[in-house]
Design a protein around this motif. Structure first.
Motif, PDB file in Angstrom:
ATOM      1  N   TRP A 160      -0.829  17.646  -1.539  1.00  0.00           N
ATOM      2  CA  TRP A 160       0.394  17.060  -2.094  1.00  0.00           C
ATOM      3  C   TRP A 160       1.599  17.356  -1.211  1.00  0.00           C
ATOM      4  N   VAL A 186       9.530   7.906  -7.389  1.00  0.00           N
ATOM      5  CA  VAL A 186       8.944   6.677  -7.956  1.00  0.00           C
ATOM      6  C   VAL A 186       9.863   5.486  -7.681  1.00  0.00           C
ATOM      7  N   SER A 213       0.834  -1.205   0.000  1.00  0.00           N
ATOM      8  CA  SER A 213       0.000   0.000   0.000  1.00  0.00           C
ATOM      9  C   SER A 213       0.868   1.253   0.000  1.00  0.00           C
ATOM     10  N   ILE A 270       2.348   1.802  -3.464  1.00  0.00           N
ATOM     11  CA  ILE A 270       1.361   2.408  -4.362  1.00  0.00           C
ATOM     12  C   ILE A 270       1.282   3.915  -4.136  1.00  0.00           C
ATOM     13  N   ILE A 271       1.265   4.335  -2.889  1.00  0.00           N
ATOM     14  CA  ILE A 271       1.194   5.770  -2.574  1.00  0.00           C
ATOM     15  C   ILE A 271       2.428   6.489  -3.108  1.00  0.00           C
ATOM     16  N   ARG A 272       3.620   5.945  -2.818  1.00  0.00           N
ATOM     17  CA  ARG A 272       4.869   6.601  -3.236  1.00  0.00           C
ATOM     18  C   ARG A 272       4.988   6.684  -4.750  1.00  0.00           C
ATOM     19  N   VAL A 273       4.705   5.592  -5.441  1.00  0.00           N
ATOM     20  CA  VAL A 273       4.820   5.574  -6.903  1.00  0.00           C
ATOM     21  C   VAL A 273       3.780   6.484  -7.534  1.00  0.00           C
ATOM     22  N   THR A 274       2.560   6.469  -7.034  1.00  0.00           N
ATOM     23  CA  THR A 274       1.504   7.325  -7.586  1.00  0.00           C
ATOM     24  C   THR A 274       1.846   8.799  -7.399  1.00  0.00           C
ATOM     25  N   ALA A 275       2.264   9.162  -6.206  1.00  0.00           N
ATOM     26  CA  ALA A 275       2.605  10.564  -5.942  1.00  0.00           C
ATOM     27  C   ALA A 275       3.753  11.019  -6.841  1.00  0.00           C
ATOM     28  N   ALA A 292       4.695   9.700  -9.753  1.00  0.00           N
ATOM     29  CA  ALA A 292       4.291   9.684 -11.169  1.00  0.00           C
ATOM     30  C   ALA A 292       3.420  10.885 -11.524  1.00  0.00           C
ATOM     31  N   ILE A 293       2.505  11.242 -10.642  1.00  0.00           N
ATOM     32  CA  ILE A 293       1.663  12.415 -10.917  1.00  0.00           C
ATOM     33  C   ILE A 293       2.505  13.683 -10.902  1.00  0.00           C
TER      34      ILE A 293
END
Length: 153
Positions: free
Chosen positions: A128, A84, A26, A29-34, A36-37
């Motif tokens: 963010w 990421v 989990s 997912i948070i680290r990669v999503t943040a 990547a965005i």
């Protein structure tokens, strides 16, 4: 787990195995999503170019505008890629959190909370910034380049 090492009882105890397995994923997912965005925002800055980013910095009172623009472009591309990957995670997440602090309180705050307000409110930069601050506190996590090389800040 919470700070005391215990978790609340599950309504469906049969899910315990899944939650134990998914716990560290989990955060990944948070680290990669943040990251990547953030990379999408940084890429847009390169599309517009340093001159346009510096003009926006100057409009918002950040001088020397070219330096602030270059730092923002660097953090939102190289820093985002590092977040990421989980490489130098704490450094880059803290730097982005600092950038978001300035955007929140010196650019967006006067427009109110809602990001859809004219001029854009502080809702998203604050969110963010806090997410990046949390990532800086936690570091790369178990699935990161930091962990792979065995070093982090």
């Amino acid at each position: 787990m919470n700070g005391k090492g215990t978790r609340p009882a599950l309504f469906f105890p049969s899910l315990a195995g899944f939650y134990d397995w998914a716990y560290e994923y989990s955060y990944l997912i948070i680290r990669v999503t943040a990251g990547a965005i953030l990379l999408v925002h940084g890429s847009l800055k390169f599309k517009f170019g340093l001159a346009a980013v510096a003009a926006a910095m100057a409009k918002n009172g950040f001088f020397p505008a070219e330096a602030f623009g270059a730092v923002a472009m660097f953090l939102e591309t190289v820093g985002a890629i590092c977040i990421v990957l989980g490489l130098l995670t704490r450094f880059f997440a803290a730097a982005v959190a600092t950038e978001m602090f300035f955007i929140t309180f010196f650019v967006s705050f006067p427009h109110g909370f809602g990001f859809s307000a004219p001029g854009g409110g502080y809702e998203f930069p604050l969110m963010w910034g806090l997410i990046m601050f949390a990532i800086a506190l936690r570091g790369g996590g178990p699935y990161s380049a930091d962990r792979l090389i065995g070093k982090e800040l």
